[in-house]
Design an enzyme around this catalytic site. Structure first.
Site, PDB file in Angstrom:
ATOM      1  N   GLU B  68       0.963  -1.181   0.241  1.00 60.66           N
ATOM      2  CA  GLU B  68       0.108   0.073   0.026  1.00 60.66           C
ATOM      3  C   GLU B  68       0.816   1.323   0.032  1.00 60.66           C
ATOM      4  O   GLU B  68       0.426   2.215  -0.448  1.00 60.66           O
ATOM      5  CB  GLU B  68      -0.965   0.183   1.183  1.00 60.66           C
ATOM      6  CG  GLU B  68      -2.183  -0.847   1.135  1.00 60.66           C
ATOM      7  CD  GLU B  68      -1.699  -2.582   1.639  1.00 60.66           C
ATOM      8  OE1 GLU B  68      -0.432  -2.437   2.015  1.00 60.66           O
ATOM      9  OE2 GLU B  68      -2.653  -3.099   1.728  1.00 60.66           O
ATOM     10  N   PHE B 130     -11.902  -7.392  13.750  1.00 59.64           N
ATOM     11  CA  PHE B 130     -10.731  -7.895  13.123  1.00 59.64           C
ATOM     12  C   PHE B 130     -10.455  -6.668  11.884  1.00 59.64           C
ATOM     13  O   PHE B 130     -11.503  -6.281  11.379  1.00 59.64           O
ATOM     14  CB  PHE B 130     -11.289  -9.122  12.300  1.00 59.64           C
ATOM     15  CG  PHE B 130     -10.069  -9.649  11.365  1.00 59.64           C
ATOM     16  CD1 PHE B 130      -8.930 -10.047  11.926  1.00 59.64           C
ATOM     17  CD2 PHE B 130     -10.253  -9.498  10.066  1.00 59.64           C
ATOM     18  CE1 PHE B 130      -8.001 -10.587  10.771  1.00 59.64           C
ATOM     19  CE2 PHE B 130      -8.989 -10.109   9.209  1.00 59.64           C
ATOM     20  CZ  PHE B 130      -8.175 -10.493   9.565  1.00 59.64           C
ATOM     21  N   GLN B 131      -9.139  -6.427  11.810  1.00 57.04           N
ATOM     22  CA  GLN B 131      -8.977  -5.451  10.852  1.00 57.04           C
ATOM     23  C   GLN B 131      -9.583  -3.982  11.211  1.00 57.04           C
ATOM     24  O   GLN B 131      -9.657  -3.149  10.004  1.00 57.04           O
ATOM     25  CB  GLN B 131      -8.946  -6.013   9.492  1.00 57.04           C
ATOM     26  CG  GLN B 131      -7.833  -6.975   9.216  1.00 57.04           C
ATOM     27  CD  GLN B 131      -7.717  -7.638   7.783  1.00 57.04           C
ATOM     28  OE1 GLN B 131      -8.569  -7.142   6.891  1.00 57.04           O
ATOM     29  NE2 GLN B 131      -6.529  -7.991   7.211  1.00 57.04           N
ATOM     30  N   LYS B 180     -17.863  -1.112   5.385  1.00 61.90           N
ATOM     31  CA  LYS B 180     -18.011  -2.107   4.494  1.00 61.90           C
ATOM     32  C   LYS B 180     -19.947  -2.219   4.147  1.00 61.90           C
ATOM     33  O   LYS B 180     -20.117  -2.373   2.907  1.00 61.90           O
ATOM     34  CB  LYS B 180     -17.811  -3.368   5.055  1.00 61.90           C
ATOM     35  CG  LYS B 180     -17.844  -4.486   3.912  1.00 61.90           C
ATOM     36  CD  LYS B 180     -17.066  -5.634   4.174  1.00 61.90           C
ATOM     37  CE  LYS B 180     -17.143  -6.785   3.131  1.00 61.90           C
ATOM     38  NZ  LYS B 180     -16.449  -7.959   3.510  1.00 61.90           N
ATOM     39  N   MET B 493      24.085   8.907   2.610  1.00 65.55           N
ATOM     40  CA  MET B 493      23.807  10.167   3.408  1.00 65.55           C
ATOM     41  C   MET B 493      24.227  10.038   4.812  1.00 65.55           C
ATOM     42  O   MET B 493      24.653  11.120   5.588  1.00 65.55           O
ATOM     43  CB  MET B 493      22.348  10.767   2.831  1.00 65.55           C
ATOM     44  CG  MET B 493      22.221  12.017   3.345  1.00 65.55           C
ATOM     45  SD  MET B 493      23.362  13.376   2.714  1.00 65.55           S
ATOM     46  CE  MET B 493      22.424  13.933   1.517  1.00 65.55           C
TER      47      MET B 493
HETATM   48  C1  LIG Z   1      12.179   5.722   5.564  1.00 67.90           C
HETATM   49  C2  LIG Z   1      13.463   6.471   5.976  1.00 67.90           C
HETATM   50  N1  LIG Z   1      14.467   5.855   6.901  1.00 67.90           N
HETATM   51  C3  LIG Z   1      15.537   6.384   7.251  1.00 67.90           C
HETATM   52  C4  LIG Z   1      15.770   7.752   6.562  1.00 67.90           C
HETATM   53  C5  LIG Z   1      17.272   8.247   7.002  1.00 67.90           C
HETATM   54  N2  LIG Z   1      18.314   8.465   5.716  1.00 67.90           N
HETATM   55  C6  LIG Z   1      18.225   9.396   5.080  1.00 67.90           C
HETATM   56  S1  LIG Z   1      19.196   9.335   3.850  1.00 67.90           S
HETATM   57  C7  LIG Z   1      19.453   7.716   4.228  1.00 67.90           C
HETATM   58  C8  LIG Z   1      20.649   6.651   3.483  1.00 67.90           C
HETATM   59  C9  LIG Z   1      20.189   6.404   2.275  1.00 67.90           C
HETATM   60  O1  LIG Z   1      20.817   5.244   1.451  1.00 67.90           O
HETATM   61  P1  LIG Z   1      20.812   4.777   0.038  1.00 67.90           P
HETATM   62  O2  LIG Z   1      19.290   4.762  -0.184  1.00 67.90           O
HETATM   63  O3  LIG Z   1      21.785   3.990  -0.224  1.00 67.90           O
HETATM   64  O4  LIG Z   1      21.035   6.272  -0.631  1.00 67.90           O
HETATM   65  P2  LIG Z   1      22.334   7.174  -0.753  1.00 67.90           P
HETATM   66  O5  LIG Z   1      22.409   7.992   0.225  1.00 67.90           O
HETATM   67  O6  LIG Z   1      23.634   6.204  -0.549  1.00 67.90           O
HETATM   68  O7  LIG Z   1      22.381   7.665  -2.021  1.00 67.90           O
HETATM   69  C10 LIG Z   1      19.060   7.260   5.412  1.00 67.90           C
HETATM   70  C11 LIG Z   1      19.118   6.025   6.005  1.00 67.90           C
HETATM   71  C12 LIG Z   1      14.993   7.991   5.541  1.00 67.90           C
HETATM   72  N3  LIG Z   1      15.223   9.366   5.006  1.00 67.90           N
HETATM   73  N4  LIG Z   1      13.832   7.502   5.432  1.00 67.90           N
END
Ligand SMILES: Cc1ncc(C[n+]2csc(CCOP(=O)(O)OP(=O)(O)O)c2C)c(N)n1
Lengths: 186, 579
Positions: B68, B130-131, B180, B493
């Protein structure tokens, strides 16, 4: 500097609106000092009176966020000098207290309160006024045994002359406004 | 055969007095609103709606995502690349809660999406059936409006209201939760589009006095700067913005979500604002004497330290959402109106002008940034492939004509920084929420919304794996999206922040990854891994030429960092080119 503000919020009767409003305040860490809800002078429109302490910048921000809610009609923010407001308190005091001569009677009279009910076990006193006045009365009654004490939230009437109805009319006109399509001359 | 028979039985008259079920009424409402595509996922409580969908084959296309959350992101991206709101269906309970990230994402980025969730039968509500989840309560802080419908006859008006609210004013997601029994019971169907709600004023008459004072300030400014945000795209004011900038000669900077509202190669364009934005617009924000903010909300990622933000500037804020005005930055002129309307009115009031000296300052910054950051990033001669170089090549190969979808992290910042956007609404990214996992399902939605445009997704190896199951959707509907994994085997990042602010202590950011090529192949998606610079360009050409979907797993430098950077807590004028 934090100060007391009274928010008068007019809203449609939409389920969940109270939740939406309190979310706005909790996100900004603003405690609600008092909260009252009732139907307003306009049928179907509800008036919420919320008393909070915060800064004047913050109150503007939260007021705008409240007004942004789809079902909120209008939000007014007032300082205490811009409104006429009251709270109501009920005190339940043991009837024994009456035995100590006219003291209770005198206190009630001096505070412009009134006795609502007298029974063999207790008497009920009603006081309408500002929070400080009510607290004052409570302090005075306490030595005689206060069994219960309940106080309402603030209800307020604004001193401003313009009433909700004329705002509604203005909003209605604004709402029906459709921008004409002017083509941009390049 | 069976389906055909059904169509005959239940064909409805538009706006007639036909007796139809709530489920059919819902679909009829969607048709009345011009909907032809729905993203969603079925389940017990919403089965009547899915059953009715079979009667609408050819009119309503349902895209079954694999989660979803994917449906929510796809619906948002669909909306961002078309002029229409996105539509998303989910069942009660887990179906509805799985939407929440997607709803919040659309909310923070002001995208109109109509979410329809099913709810347990009305008699069971409140019993922990449920749900059953209280999705009205759960989604309240992340929707522009939500409403539960328990009676079939309330469906048409509620849906009409939902569309009006989602699309008008500052757009946003709305959620309608339909029990529903309301889906199964019948009603006399009549539909009337909504264009008026007493308590809701999206169309605000122009604040002419404020616009006139703005014009005077603009005509007297010496170092003015336009900050263009997502609101420019949402109000379709790109043309007006261009006319306004060209007439006044004022340079334009853009927020992340404002990118593509103004052509990246325009002589007045100075680049992106914010944490990883360009050097010039960050640095010179604090030198401007006038800021004209159009459809943007001074997010903290844009402003950096507010105490040291734009202190020399008078600020004009053109913004449709009054609650955004004076929220973060105290402004001098507030124009609480639609961006397009304001610009239209403003254009004749401003004088023709040019700010060559001021613009030269931006160009000097550009040169510094190019030498120190952009050139080594986009045109490296040795070492491993770099993210910026991939984006530059894709930008050149597509001539800025593709729709770029990003995930979140370094991949996102590189895509935003180095793709040269030429067409409005050609960047689909998660700005306010920064939702990892947004990219792949968003690419699906963007391609379905804009089938004639190349859709290219830049994803990190981390984010890709958050919604990797949407490869199944791509397989199922043969959606020709191009997927580029910028694979650094890191949560890049976060690793960059560990590198810069946590003494290089790489806590839980290194990734052991699966073979993405094999995975893609498992979904019948052609794929290739590239790790050598010599193969990069040809591989990209091959990918772009492919008819169907294609995945390119590009091994990039493991520990590359994104610069410039406005560090958290710093002022925009302290923007760093290196560290
Ligand atoms: C759902 C979610 N969880 C955690 C984060 C924190 N976060 C921001 S950037 C990042 C790293 C992303 O890594 P990747 O997808 O490998 O991309 P890159 O930065 O290496 O291009 C994280 C964990 C986020 N933005 N969103």
């Amino acid at each position: 500097m934090k100060q007391e503000f009274t928010i008068s919020l007019f809203t449609e009767d939409h389920i969940g609106i109270l939740g939406q409003i309190t979310i706005i305040l909790t996100r900004r860490q603003i405690n609600i000092d008092s909260f009252t809800a009732s139907e307003s002078a306009v049928k179907g429109v509800y008036l919420l009176t919320i008393v909070v302490k915060t800064t004047s910048e913050m109150i503007q921000k939260v007021a705008r966020q409240m007004e942004k809610l789809v079902d909120v009609l209008k939000v007014f923010v007032h300082t205490s000098d811009q409104i006429i407001y009251q709270e109501i308190a009920l005190f339940k005091v043991t009837t024994n207290a009456l035995m100590s001569g006219n003291i209770i009677d005198n206190i009630v009279r001096a505070h412009h309160a009134r006795i609502l009910e007298v029974s063999p076990e207790y008497i009920v006193i009603e006081k309408t006024g500002h929070k400080a006045e009510i607290s004052e009365l409570l302090t005075q009654l306490e030595p005689y045994g206060v069994l219960q004490f309940a106080k309402s939230g603030r209800v307020a009437i604004t001193k401003q002359v313009k009433e909700l109805n004329s705002y509604l009319k203005e909003m209605d006109e604004a709402n029906r406004y459709k921008p004409e399509t002017i083509e941009v001359i390049n | 055969m069976k389906t055909e028979k059904k169509i005959k039985q239940t064909t409805v008259q538009v706006n007639g007095q036909e007796h139809i079920t709530g489920a059919e009424a819902l679909l009829q409402c969607l048709i009345e609103e011009g909907v032809d595509t729905i993203f969603g996922y079925p389940g017990g409580a919403i089965m009547p709606v899915y059953d009715a969908l079979l009667n609408y084959e050819g009119k309503l296309r349902h895209i079954l995502t694999r989660h979803e959350q994917g449906a929510a992101h796809a619906a948002q991206a669909y909306s961002m690349t078309t002029d229409k709101p996105g539509i998303c269906f989910a069942t009660s309970g887990p179906g509805a809660t799985n939407l929440v990230t997607g709803i919040a994402n659309a909310f923070l980025d002001s995208v109109p999406v109509v979410f329809i969730t099913a709810q347990v039968t009305s008699g069971l509500i409140g019993t922990d059936a449920f749900q059953e989840t209280d999705i009205i309560g759960v989604s309240m802080p992340v929707t522009k409006w939500n409403c539960q419908v328990k009676k079939p006859q309330d469906i048409p008006d509620t849906i009409a209201k939902a569309f009006y609210i989602a699309k008008s004013g500052r757009p946003g997601p709305v959620l309608i939760d339909i029990t529903k029994d309301a889906q199964l019971e019948k009603l006399h169907f009549k539909y009337k589009k909504c264009d008026y709600i007493r308590s809701y004023n999206p169309l605000i008459p122009l604040h002419i006095k404020a616009i006139e004072s703005a014009a005077i300030m603009i005509n007297h400014a010496e170092r003015p700067l336009i900050l263009a945000g997502h609101g420019v795209l949402l109000s379709r004011a790109e043309k007006e913005l261009k006319t306004f900038a060209e007439k006044t000669g004022i340079p334009v900077a853009s927020t992340l979500l404002g990118l593509s509202a103004f052509p990246s190669d325009h002589r007045l364009f100075t680049g992106m604002l914010g944490m990883h934005g360009n050097y010039g617009p960050n640095l010179l924000t604090n030198e401007a004497d006038l800021i004209i903010a159009v459809g943007m909300r001074f997010d903290d990622r844009v402003t950096g330290n507010l105490k040291k933000y734009a202190k020399k500037a008078t600020i004009i804020h053109i913004e449709i959402d009054e609650a955004e005005i004076n929220k973060n930055v105290q402004v001098d002129v507030e124009i609480n109106n639609d961006a397009k309307e304001v610009l239209k009115y403003l254009i004749p009031l401003v004088k023709e002008n040019s700010f060559e000296q001021w613009i030269r300052e931006f160009r000097i910054c550009d040169k510094t940034e190019y030498e120190k950051v952009i050139k080594p990033e986009t045109k490296p001669e040795k070492g491993e492939i770099r993210m910026g170089e991939v984006v530059r090549l894709v930008s050149e190969l597509t001539k800025g004509d593709a729709i770029i979808v990003t995930d979140v992290g370094q991949n996102q910042m590189f895509a935003a920084r180095y793709y040269k956007f030429t067409q409005p609404n050609s960047l689909v990214t998660s700005g306010g929420m920064g939702t990892m996992g947004f990219g792949l399902p968003a690419a699906v939605g963007a391609k379905i919304g804009s089938p004639d445009k190349p859709v290219i997704a830049f994803l990190g190896d981390g984010g890709f794996q958050m919604t990797i199951q949407e490869l199944g959707t791509i397989l199922h509907y043969n959606i020709p999206v191009k997927i580029i994994i910028l694979n650094n085997s890191f949560l890049g990042m976060v690793r960059q922040w560990q590198d810069m602010f946590f003494k290089k202590r790489y806590a839980s950011t290194e990734l052991i990854n699966p073979d993405f090529v094999m995975i893609a192949n498992g979904f019948s998606i052609p794929a290739k891994r590239v790790s050598k610079r010599e193969e990069l360009k040809d591989s990209l050409i091959e990918m772009l030429a492919a008819k169907g979907p294609y995945l390119l797993d590009i091994t990039v430098e493991k520990e590359g960092n994104v610069f410039p950077m406005v560090e958290p807590g710093s002022s925009v004028s302290e923007v760093r080119l290196t560290y």
